[in-house]
Design a protein around this motif. Structure first.
Motif, PDB file in Angstrom:
ATOM      1  N   ARG A 230      -2.999   0.928  -3.766  1.00 49.88           N
ATOM      2  CA  ARG A 230      -2.231  -0.245  -3.740  1.00 49.88           C
ATOM      3  C   ARG A 230      -1.799  -0.674  -5.059  1.00 49.88           C
ATOM      4  O   ARG A 230      -2.499  -1.300  -5.844  1.00 49.88           O
ATOM      5  N   PRO A 231      -0.292  -0.466  -5.672  1.00 52.22           N
ATOM      6  CA  PRO A 231       0.058  -0.957  -6.921  1.00 52.22           C
ATOM      7  C   PRO A 231       0.081  -2.335  -7.039  1.00 52.22           C
ATOM      8  O   PRO A 231       0.547  -2.823  -5.950  1.00 52.22           O
ATOM      9  N   ASP A 232      -0.174  -3.161  -8.108  1.00 50.89           N
ATOM     10  CA  ASP A 232       0.175  -4.427  -7.958  1.00 50.89           C
ATOM     11  C   ASP A 232       1.601  -4.975  -7.668  1.00 50.89           C
ATOM     12  O   ASP A 232       1.925  -5.669  -6.876  1.00 50.89           O
ATOM     13  N   VAL A 233       2.434  -4.094  -8.390  1.00 49.19           N
ATOM     14  CA  VAL A 233       3.736  -4.113  -7.994  1.00 49.19           C
ATOM     15  C   VAL A 233       4.573  -2.779  -8.172  1.00 49.19           C
ATOM     16  O   VAL A 233       4.374  -1.904  -8.837  1.00 49.19           O
ATOM     17  N   GLU A 234       5.490  -2.704  -6.969  1.00 45.72           N
ATOM     18  CA  GLU A 234       6.130  -1.409  -6.962  1.00 45.72           C
ATOM     19  C   GLU A 234       7.845  -1.885  -7.247  1.00 45.72           C
ATOM     20  O   GLU A 234       8.171  -2.808  -6.346  1.00 45.72           O
ATOM     21  N   ALA A 235       8.365  -1.297  -7.924  1.00 45.83           N
ATOM     22  CA  ALA A 235       9.733  -1.597  -8.381  1.00 45.83           C
ATOM     23  C   ALA A 235      10.634  -0.753  -8.254  1.00 45.83           C
ATOM     24  O   ALA A 235      10.187   0.530  -8.766  1.00 45.83           O
ATOM     25  N   ILE A 236      11.573  -0.767  -7.596  1.00 50.27           N
ATOM     26  CA  ILE A 236      12.912   0.292  -7.567  1.00 50.27           C
ATOM     27  C   ILE A 236      14.032   0.057  -8.605  1.00 50.27           C
ATOM     28  O   ILE A 236      14.619  -1.178  -8.501  1.00 50.27           O
ATOM     29  N   MET A 237      14.349   0.950  -9.223  1.00 52.40           N
ATOM     30  CA  MET A 237      15.386   0.713 -10.321  1.00 52.40           C
ATOM     31  C   MET A 237      16.676   1.162  -9.760  1.00 52.40           C
ATOM     32  O   MET A 237      16.693   1.782  -8.742  1.00 52.40           O
ATOM     33  N   GLU A 238      17.747   0.735 -10.451  1.00 50.29           N
ATOM     34  CA  GLU A 238      19.083   1.006  -9.795  1.00 50.29           C
ATOM     35  C   GLU A 238      19.480   2.371  -9.438  1.00 50.29           C
ATOM     36  O   GLU A 238      20.196   2.743  -8.670  1.00 50.29           O
ATOM     37  N   ASN A 239      18.734   3.413 -10.175  1.00 54.84           N
ATOM     38  CA  ASN A 239      19.127   4.731 -10.015  1.00 54.84           C
ATOM     39  C   ASN A 239      18.094   5.448  -8.986  1.00 54.84           C
ATOM     40  O   ASN A 239      17.925   6.392  -8.652  1.00 54.84           O
TER      41      ASN A 239
ATOM     42  N   ARG B 261       0.717  -1.194  -0.136  1.00 55.19           N
ATOM     43  CA  ARG B 261      -0.113  -0.150  -0.035  1.00 55.19           C
ATOM     44  C   ARG B 261       0.795   1.180   0.177  1.00 55.19           C
ATOM     45  O   ARG B 261       1.772   1.350   0.519  1.00 55.19           O
ATOM     46  N   ASP B 262       0.501   2.292  -0.851  1.00 60.18           N
ATOM     47  CA  ASP B 262       1.297   3.306  -0.884  1.00 60.18           C
ATOM     48  C   ASP B 262       0.417   4.410  -0.207  1.00 60.18           C
ATOM     49  O   ASP B 262      -0.716   4.724  -0.228  1.00 60.18           O
ATOM     50  N   GLU B 263       0.834   4.603   1.169  1.00 57.45           N
ATOM     51  CA  GLU B 263       0.266   5.612   2.363  1.00 57.45           C
ATOM     52  C   GLU B 263      -0.023   6.941   1.541  1.00 57.45           C
ATOM     53  O   GLU B 263      -0.837   7.546   1.871  1.00 57.45           O
TER      54      GLU B 263
END
Ligand SMILES: [Zn+2]
Length: 337
Positions: free
Chosen positions: A117-126, A110-112
């Motif tokens: 609530r996105p299905d997937v939250e992904a963080i890139m290398e940057n 969940r994004d407070e």
């Protein structure tokens, strides 16, 4: 797609189809969603059965898994496992493009701050955050869409409607192909003409880049050939003397645009290097000859090099939109579908 469950996991956790298992309680299958045992409802021949063959949960189980939920679930799992996704080519270089690796992936978090609530939250290398939404039967709800657009969140919607339910198939769709996914954006005024290309910020499938470079080199060296059956046509000999890279034409993206300076732009040929075939019904400009070159991986690329001509008899090459008549290359300029 069926709202019933027609796929389940066998004892080796492989996805199996209802038509391939022993009927009844001894099918040895579990639900891909709740992991509880299932009953195979496939005893009667389809003509006599009241409903289509499917897997059922035992009485009292509240799980409502269907093929749609399974597809959705598997896609999320694969992104979490592989920590990667193939993105469409970014027209302006302002978004991730090609196969991107994530350093961190979480599902259904969940994004407070924005309250969804996105299905997937992904963080890139940057360090940049990308949201991934999977779409099976329902598009992303308007409320969620509004939050994303209003706050300029980078969110890509992936349409799973054309994917076969199977881990291998979904993995290949997510990692090797870039079709059926698009960024959630406010409707932008459409721009005509050339777009600025910049791939330096993000990666693109390296085999696509190599294939484009190879084709351009062929052209520059004086020979770019199309083969059909036993006939080989060198486009150079048919007057095609200009080859431009990365052009937009009537909102249609062209990797290589070939045309003849002597006849102005008549008889434009677009060579596009793609990860998969276009969907049926995909519209291409009618005055453009479109040749899609399907390069999914290194072996497709090697085949292109080995063959040394663009041959439409193979599965990684195709002509789209009209019957490509090579004999008419010299005079045809308007093409009717
Ligand atoms: Zn279940």
């Amino acid at each position: 797609m069926s709202a019933l469950l027609t796929k389940a996991l066998n004892e080796r956790e492989e996805i199996v189809d209802i038509e391939t298992v022993v009927p009844g309680k001894f099918c040895n299958c579990i639900c891909p969603n709740c992991k509880k045992p299932l009953i195979a409802k496939n005893r009667k021949p389809l003509e006599e059965a009241k409903r289509e063959h499917h897997f059922a949960h035992y009485k009292g189980c509240l799980c409502e898994a269907s093929d749609e939920t399974v597809l959705h679930q598997l896609a999320k799992e694969i992104i979490v496992e592989e920590k990667s996704l193939m993105f469409p080519v970014s027209e302006h270089g302002d978004k991730p493009s090609g196969l991107v690796h994530f350093v961190k992936v979480e599902q259904e978090k969940r994004d407070e701050k924005f309250g969804f609530r996105p299905d997937v939250e992904a963080i890139m290398e940057n360090g940049e955050r990308i949201l991934i939404e999977f779409y099976v039967s329902h598009e992303i709800p308007p409320k969620k869409r509004n939050i994303i657009v209003k706050n300029n969140l980078k969110c890509i919607e992936v349409d799973l409607n054309y994917v076969t339910i199977g881990k291998r198939e979904i993995r290949s769709f997510l990692l090797d192909e870039s079709e059926n996914r698009s960024w959630i954006e406010a409707a932008e005024p459409l721009t005509q003409g050339e777009s600025k290309e910049n791939y330096s910020l993000y990666s693109r499938n390296p085999w696509h880049i190599k294939a484009i470079e190879y084709l351009k080199k062929q052209f520059d060296e004086g020979e770019i050939t199309i083969g059909r059956n036993s006939s080989i046509y060198n486009l150079r000999e048919y007057g095609y003397d200009i080859c431009e890279l990365s052009k937009m034409y009537r909102k249609f993206r062209l990797d290589l645009l070939l045309y003849r300076s002597k006849k102005e732009n008549k008889g434009r040929i677009s060579l596009s290097v793609r990860g998969r075939r276009r969907n049926q019904g995909h519209k291409t400009p009618t005055d453009l000859r479109v040749i899609d070159i399907i390069i999914r991986n290194e072996s497709d690329y090697n085949r292109l090099i080995e063959r040394d001509n663009i041959c439409c008899t193979d599965d990684f090459i195709m002509y789209e939109g009209f019957n490509f008549n090579l004999k008419n290359l010299t005079h045809s300029n308007t093409v009717s579908q």
